[in-house]
Design an enzyme around this catalytic site. Structure first.
Site: not given
Ligand code: HMG
Ligand code: MG
Length: 311
Positions: A24-25, A216, A249, A258
């Site tokens: 994933r990450d 993490h 990220c 990581n």
């Molecule tokens: P948004 O554009 O604000 O969402 O995104 P929305 O609610 O307005 O929806 C827009 C569209 O997205 C809609 O579809 C929804 O249905 C769809 P449309 O009508 O345009 O066709 N939608 C989805 N589709 C599939 N799966 C979903 C989903 N939700 C809405 N779950 C949202 C908001 C949260 C969805 C977006 O910003 C997003 O997906 N962000 C993810 C970012 C991400 O994955 N970042 C990396 C992970 S975090 C990380 O790496 C840190 C970590 O490792 C810890 C660390 O290192 O500190 C965990």
């Molecule tokens: Mg991370």
């Protein structure tokens, strides 16, 4: 000067839990989108090494993270192995519904201590994230899933700089109250140093039991292992890691992967602490990871191996 006997490392555990996040990450941050069959090859190699907890994908928007758009397909063809627990990130109720359909036994919600990073990552404020998790964590637990939480940028934010860890404590309290079994504290951009880690982890352990916390640590500046040791010494027993040091990220500029799983396992085994992981098979999983992404990986032990020349 007289040297005093040290109490350092006097209460080490026999075993720690390694939580593997490379599928994933790691893969979310690769320029190339890895084919789903290659992802399965990586996961099979990790499982064969003895890793038992793996975060395999995210049910996030495919527009935001196209590298993981095949989450459903991947979950359908994951190797089912007794004792192996797979997890996936979910940002909202839509993500949980997808995870439930895919029959993933564990999900993880995530948010940042930093307002700016949270907005860049999920397009909402931290309070909006927490309000949204009310529709995710309880229903997921009621459906029989385990739920983990991530708290990003606790050691520092690429947009806001220094972060007040007390806000992180407050968020963690709320995540645990909602039903998360564990919150993984994230040094998202790998800026942490040992004294800072001591301050942060001690603050968290003064309120939360050690099993409800994990670390993490991204290894951008080579300090992840040192920070892990501080956490270990203070009582943390779960560490997230990524084979070969794969990862980052996409919404945290400059974040490297990581803590490399091989570096973690080498260090723990060398200290007499078990992980259940076979070193040679883990090295093999690292080679699979490098082949799958088609580039060299940064992990130190991934490159040097487990054995010294004398063995
Ligand atoms: P948004 O554009 O604000 O969402 O995104 P929305 O609610 O307005 O929806 C827009 C569209 O997205 C809609 O579809 C929804 O249905 C769809 P449309 O009508 O345009 O066709 N939608 C989805 N589709 C599939 N799966 C979903 C989903 N939700 C809405 N779950 C949202 C908001 C949260 C969805 C977006 O910003 C997003 O997906 N962000 C993810 C970012 C991400 O994955 N970042 C990396 C992970 S975090 C990380 O790496 C840190 C970590 O490792 C810890 C660390 O290192 O500190 C965990
Ligand atoms: Mg991370």
């Amino acid at each position: 000067m007289t040297l005093k006997p040290s109490s350092l490392f006097s209460a080490l555990p026999d075993q720690v839990s390694v939580y593997e996040v490379s599928p994933r990450d790691g893969l979310q941050n690769e320029a190339v989108t890895v084919p789903v069959t290659a992802k399965v090859r990586l996961i099979e190699a990790l499982v064969a090494s003895g890793i038992r907890r793996l975060e395999v994908t995210s049910f996030v928007s495919p527009k935001w993270v196209p590298q993981l758009a095949d989450a459903e397909q991947l979950c359908r063809i994951l190797p089912r192995v007794e004792g192996v627990s797979y997890s996936a990130l979910v940002p909202n109720r839509t993500g949980l519904d997808r995870a439930l359909t895919a029959e993933v036994p564990e999900v993880a919600v995530f948010l940042s201590v930093s307002e700016t990073h949270n907005r860049k990552n999920v397009n909402r404020s931290t309070e909006q994230s927490l309000a949204g998790f009310e529709e995710v964590v309880g229903p997921a637990v009621a459906a029989g899933l385990r739920v983990r939480g991530y708290l990003s940028t606790l050691w520092g934010c690429p947009y806001e700089g220094a972060i007040d860890p007390r806000r992180g404590v407050e968020i963690t309290r709320r995540l645990l109250k909602m039903g998360c079994y564990q919150v993984s504290l994230g040094d998202t951009i790998g800026v942490g140093t040992p004294r800072q880690t001591q301050e942060i982890v001690s603050m968290f352990l003064s309120e939360f039991a050690a099993p409800s916390l994990a670390l993490h640590l991204h290894d951008t500046r080579g300090t992840a292992l040192a920070n892990m040791l501080v956490g270990l010494e203070l009582g943390v027993r779960t560490f997230d890691a990524s084979v070969g040091g794969l990862g980052g990220c996409p919404y945290a500029p400059g974040a490297a992967g990581n803590l490399a799983t091989e570096d973690l396992v080498y260090t723990l085994h060398g200290m007499g602490i078990g992980t259940g992981i076979d070193p040679e098979k883990l090295l093999e999983a690292g080679r699979v990871a490098a082949a799958v992404v088609g580039r060299e990986l940064p992990g130190k032990v991934h490159k040097a191996g487990f054995r010294s020349l004398r063995q």
